[in-house]
Design a protein around this motif. Structure first.
Motif, PDB file in Angstrom:
ATOM      1  N   VAL A  99       6.153   9.695  -1.902  1.00  0.00           N
ATOM      2  CA  VAL A  99       5.319   8.497  -1.753  1.00  0.00           C
ATOM      3  C   VAL A  99       5.387   8.070  -0.287  1.00  0.00           C
ATOM      4  O   VAL A  99       6.446   8.090   0.337  1.00  0.00           O
ATOM      5  N   VAL A 100       4.231   7.702   0.247  1.00  0.00           N
ATOM      6  CA  VAL A 100       4.104   7.306   1.658  1.00  0.00           C
ATOM      7  C   VAL A 100       3.860   5.800   1.695  1.00  0.00           C
ATOM      8  O   VAL A 100       2.863   5.325   1.156  1.00  0.00           O
ATOM      9  N   GLU A 101       4.775   5.069   2.276  1.00  0.00           N
ATOM     10  CA  GLU A 101       4.672   3.608   2.317  1.00  0.00           C
ATOM     11  C   GLU A 101       4.028   3.173   3.633  1.00  0.00           C
ATOM     12  O   GLU A 101       4.349   3.690   4.700  1.00  0.00           O
ATOM     13  N   PHE A 102       3.108   2.172   3.520  1.00  0.00           N
ATOM     14  CA  PHE A 102       2.423   1.600   4.679  1.00  0.00           C
ATOM     15  C   PHE A 102       2.743   0.112   4.776  1.00  0.00           C
ATOM     16  O   PHE A 102       3.298  -0.485   3.851  1.00  0.00           O
ATOM     17  N   TRP A 158       0.835  -1.202   0.000  1.00  0.00           N
ATOM     18  CA  TRP A 158       0.000   0.000   0.000  1.00  0.00           C
ATOM     19  C   TRP A 158       0.878   1.263   0.000  1.00  0.00           C
ATOM     20  O   TRP A 158       1.750   1.430   0.831  1.00  0.00           O
ATOM     21  N   ILE A 159       0.583   2.174  -0.973  1.00  0.00           N
ATOM     22  CA  ILE A 159       1.376   3.393  -1.171  1.00  0.00           C
ATOM     23  C   ILE A 159       0.433   4.593  -1.191  1.00  0.00           C
ATOM     24  O   ILE A 159      -0.633   4.545  -1.826  1.00  0.00           O
ATOM     25  N   GLY A 160       0.810   5.634  -0.479  1.00  0.00           N
ATOM     26  CA  GLY A 160       0.104   6.897  -0.569  1.00  0.00           C
ATOM     27  C   GLY A 160       0.937   7.912  -1.355  1.00  0.00           C
ATOM     28  O   GLY A 160       2.172   7.826  -1.396  1.00  0.00           O
ATOM     29  N   ILE A 161       0.258   8.869  -1.981  1.00  0.00           N
ATOM     30  CA  ILE A 161       0.945   9.901  -2.786  1.00  0.00           C
ATOM     31  C   ILE A 161       0.656  11.256  -2.150  1.00  0.00           C
ATOM     32  O   ILE A 161      -0.501  11.588  -1.868  1.00  0.00           O
ATOM     33  N   ALA A 162       1.699  12.012  -1.894  1.00  0.00           N
ATOM     34  CA  ALA A 162       1.569  13.370  -1.343  1.00  0.00           C
ATOM     35  C   ALA A 162       2.198  14.347  -2.337  1.00  0.00           C
ATOM     36  O   ALA A 162       3.343  14.166  -2.755  1.00  0.00           O
ATOM     37  N   VAL A 163       1.444  15.372  -2.749  1.00  0.00           N
ATOM     38  CA  VAL A 163       1.935  16.353  -3.724  1.00  0.00           C
ATOM     39  C   VAL A 163       1.838  17.752  -3.116  1.00  0.00           C
ATOM     40  O   VAL A 163       1.211  17.955  -2.070  1.00  0.00           O
ATOM     41  N   ASN A 164       2.473  18.670  -3.808  1.00  0.00           N
ATOM     42  CA  ASN A 164       2.472  20.086  -3.402  1.00  0.00           C
ATOM     43  C   ASN A 164       3.154  20.276  -2.048  1.00  0.00           C
ATOM     44  O   ASN A 164       2.732  21.085  -1.225  1.00  0.00           O
ATOM     45  N   ARG A 196       7.430   4.543   5.982  1.00  0.00           N
ATOM     46  CA  ARG A 196       8.492   5.340   5.356  1.00  0.00           C
ATOM     47  C   ARG A 196       7.874   6.375   4.424  1.00  0.00           C
ATOM     48  O   ARG A 196       6.813   6.139   3.831  1.00  0.00           O
ATOM     49  N   VAL A 197       8.534   7.517   4.306  1.00  0.00           N
ATOM     50  CA  VAL A 197       8.140   8.558   3.338  1.00  0.00           C
ATOM     51  C   VAL A 197       9.348   8.842   2.452  1.00  0.00           C
ATOM     52  O   VAL A 197      10.436   9.162   2.968  1.00  0.00           O
ATOM     53  N   ARG A 198       9.168   8.705   1.136  1.00  0.00           N
ATOM     54  CA  ARG A 198      10.270   8.916   0.191  1.00  0.00           C
ATOM     55  C   ARG A 198       9.977  10.131  -0.683  1.00  0.00           C
ATOM     56  O   ARG A 198       9.078  10.087  -1.544  1.00  0.00           O
ATOM     57  N   PRO A 199      10.668  11.237  -0.506  1.00  0.00           N
ATOM     58  CA  PRO A 199      10.525  12.356  -1.450  1.00  0.00           C
ATOM     59  C   PRO A 199      11.086  11.941  -2.819  1.00  0.00           C
ATOM     60  O   PRO A 199      12.081  11.216  -2.910  1.00  0.00           O
ATOM     61  N   LEU A 200      10.464  12.402  -3.909  1.00  0.00           N
ATOM     62  CA  LEU A 200      10.905  12.077  -5.270  1.00  0.00           C
ATOM     63  C   LEU A 200      11.733  13.252  -5.823  1.00  0.00           C
ATOM     64  O   LEU A 200      11.328  14.419  -5.725  1.00  0.00           O
ATOM     65  N   TRP A 201      12.867  12.915  -6.399  1.00  0.00           N
ATOM     66  CA  TRP A 201      13.814  13.918  -6.908  1.00  0.00           C
ATOM     67  C   TRP A 201      13.967  13.752  -8.424  1.00  0.00           C
ATOM     68  O   TRP A 201      13.908  12.642  -8.947  1.00  0.00           O
TER      69      TRP A 201
END
Length: 681
Positions: free
Chosen positions: A219-222, A166-172, A204-209
């Motif tokens: 992306v927010v990992e659960f 399960w992955i969450g997406i955080a933008v802005n 875990r939270v992984r910022p995308l570069w």
């Protein structure tokens, strides 16, 4: 559209456990409470409704939310009006095999109270009959706090494709531009800690570069399990409630501020953005139905593997039991032969001792006769000496004769005394000789028995070897040129070598089997001790439990005393009498048993002529007598030396010592019952 319920982690674990239990043949537990008619049910509902109406239980909270006063153990305590009404109706109308009668009654009363007394108090933003979107959180609290792990059920589509894990997406996300034109933003761990504080529990939270630095997306990992999906959906609903969900992000508007977030699905996975590229690297697209089917397949494989392992263990146990019985029968035969030889030896020793005693007695009798003869001769000489002294004055010649006779008598007396001393020394030598002869005979007899045992075993093997050697010699003398004879000779020589090695092989095999049997027996005894320790608190109504062997039953004493005294005095006297007989039972010097022959075997039974038992039976009656004798028999069987109570695994229904398998079944049944009760709660 097909819908499914998303449960908290503990409920999914219980569901999987009960799937395994159903495959192994377990049954659903029945309700603890029952009511005989609908009238009694309605009366009980009305009483619970009156308690709610009187204000005994608080349902509406200060902040306008509601709580269930009958589910205090659940983590979720704050409900909207419609959610609490749905919860109360669902529990009250659930099937009888899912909820207890008490739970159904209280929740039916709660539903009635909500409909009649609290429906008018629901505000315009929270209508009782219409579905309402979650309101934003107050300024002092985190925005839209998610439901905890034990929140009420939420819904989603079974066939909806999610990115798994399960992955969450955080933008802005807030970013700043540096002097070199690149972008920088906050760390993923900081954002993760913020989400954890709000109850979403990401791992875990992984910022995308990208080539320009921080992309403002993460992306927010659960967790992979159902709790992880629950947290992800709560995360998504929280941002939707703040109008910062996926639809709000893609909606056409002039300005967007703050973080927007949602759960990654198929369109995000297949997108050509940096998010889609990252999702394709770390996850797959799966529906909830596919995940549940995969879990079901894993559970089926697990049950199948466990079943095959149990079958192999059972076969191995049966083989060991057969080998144990064979070894036990062999040992019994050897012990019987040993007892027979020991009895023969004792009879021979008794015969030798009897003959030795007779011979020694004859020697002593002969010595006594000789001694008496010497005493009589001594007395006769003394009489003659006295007569000579009287006749001394008659004449000189007679005096001389008397002197000579006296000298002769003195010499003879000294000779007799020396003979008596010699006789005493001879007697002592004869006694020592008899004792040495007895000891030497016993040593010789023991050596003969040992040599006979060794000789029997050696002769059996030598006879077989000599037979083969004889056959070999016969074949050799039949002719040297006959090919058939030569072949027979070689065969006999081969058989001779095999026979010589056969004895050693059998001895080694026997020792190996004995060691294995002892090891298995030790393991079974350790397992039995652990079962007894675990089943000590088992209810007395259970089929299999722990019985205290040798414990005195107090009920017959109490019944006997009640016939003689009042209720209070009977209890005191019964306790005193029980304490007295407990001390008798612990006394190792009191052994009221006699040995008798039963089915060809010596067995100890109660001695009905024992004075204590006879007096007890006469004074207290047969029931008290039977209770004492039963405790005596149990102590004599399980702990005759220590004389204290011993716990034993017992089949209460059949009145016998329970097997290890029966004890394990009791433990499994207790475990299944507890799991079902947890699932019902």
């Amino acid at each position: 559209m097909h819908q499914m319920d998303i449960f908290p982690a503990n409920r999914f674990d219980n569901l999987r456990i009960f799937q395994i239990s159903d495959q192994m043949g377990s049954s659903v537990p029945t309700s603890e409470d029952s009511y005989e008619s609908d009238t009694e049910m309605d009366e009980s509902v009305e009483e619970a409704y009156k308690e709610l109406k009187s204000g005994k239980h608080h349902v509406k909270l200060w902040d306008g939310t509601f709580t269930c006063p009958y589910c205090q153990k659940k983590k979720k305590q704050n409900y909207l009006y419609r959610d609490l009404l749905q919860h109360a109706s669902g529990v009250g109308n659930s099937p009888s095999d899912k909820r207890s009668a008490k739970q159904k009654i209280t929740h039916l009363a709660l539903a009635k109270f909500l409909e009649k007394d609290l429906a008018g108090g629901v505000g315009p933003s929270e209508p009782a009959g219409e579905e309402k979107a979650p309101a934003p959180a107050p300024a002092s609290a985190p925005a839209a706090a998610p439901a905890p792990a034990a929140a009420p059920v939420v819904s989603c589509d079974n066939d909806d494709k999610f990115v798994w894990p399960w992955i969450g997406i955080a933008v802005n996300l807030p970013i700043t531009q540096t002097e070199d034109g690149r972008f920088a933003g906050g760390s993923g761990s900081k954002f993760r800690d913020e989400l954890i504080s709000r109850g979403f529990n990401p791992t875990r939270v992984r910022p995308l570069w990208n080539y320009r630095g921080h992309s403002g997306t993460a992306v927010v990992e659960f967790n992979k399990g159902w709790p992880g999906l629950h947290n992800a959906l709560s995360f998504e609903r929280a941002y939707e409630a703040d109008r910062h969900g996926k639809k709000d992000w893609y909606a056409k508007s002039d300005e967007k501020s703050g973080i927007y977030a949602w759960v990654a699905r198929a369109d995000d996975y297949n997108s050509a953005t940096i998010v889609g590229e990252h999702l394709r690297k770390i996850g797959d697209l799966k529906s909830i139905s596919e995940i549940m089917e995969e879990e079901a397949r894993k559970q089926d494989r697990l049950v199948s593997n466990l079943t095959s392992i149990i079958e192999v263990k059972n076969k191995h146990l049966e083989e060991m039991e057969v080998k144990f019985k064979e070894t036990s029968n062999s040992i019994d035969a050897l012990m019987a032969e040993k007892d027979r030889l020991h009895q023969t030896y004792n009879e021979e020793i008794r015969k030798i001792q009897s003959s030795s005693r007779d011979h020694l007695q004859r020697i002593l009798n002969d010595h006594e006769k000789l001694k008496s003869q010497l005493e009589s001769q001594k007395k006769e000489l003394e009489l003659r000496g006295s007569e000579l002294e009287k006749r001394e004055a008659v004449n000189d010649s007679e005096r001389k004769k008397l002197a000579e006779e006296l000298e002769k008598n003195a010499i003879r007396n000294s000779s007799l005394e020396m003979a008596a001393l010699a006789q005493e020394k001879a007697d002592e030598k004869v006694m020592k000789l008899a004792e040495d002869q007895k000891r030497q005979k016993e040593e010789l007899h023991n050596r003969i028995i040992q040599l006979e045992k060794k000789l029997d075993a050696k002769q059996a093997l030598e006879l077989e070897i000599e037979r083969l050697r004889g056959s070999l010699n016969v074949m050799k003398h039949m002719g040297d040129d006959d090919l058939e004879v030569i072949q027979k000779v070689e065969a006999i020589q081969k058989e001779l070598r095999e026979k010589e090695g056969e004895y050693d092989d059998l001895e080694a095999l026997n020792q190996t089997l004995i060691i294995k049997e002892r090891k298995c027996n030790d393991e079974l005894q350790e397992a039995r001790k652990e079962l007894i320790s675990g089943l000590k608190e088992t209810s007395s109504r259970a089929t299999t439990g722990v019985k205290r062997m040798g414990e005195l039953d107090t009920q017959p004493f109490l019944e006997s005393m009640k016939r003689k005294y009042s209720e209070e005095e009977a209890e005191d006297r019964a306790m005193e009498l029980c304490s007295l007989w407990d001390e008798y039972l612990k006394d190792p010097d009191w052994h009221p048993f006699k040995v008798t022959m039963v089915d060809g075997k010596h067995k100890e039974i109660i001695d009905d002529k024992d004075e204590k038992l006879k007096a007890l039976k006469k004074e207290m009656g047969a029931d008290v007598y039977n209770a004492v004798t039963r405790a005596l028999i149990e102590i004599n069987e399980y702990n005759p030396s220590g004389r204290y109570i011993t716990p034993e695994l017992w089949n209460c229904q059949e009145g016998r010592r329970a097997t290890l398998k029966e004890g394990v079944e009791v433990i499994l049944n207790q475990w299944r019952t507890k799991k079902r009760l947890l699932e019902m709660d």
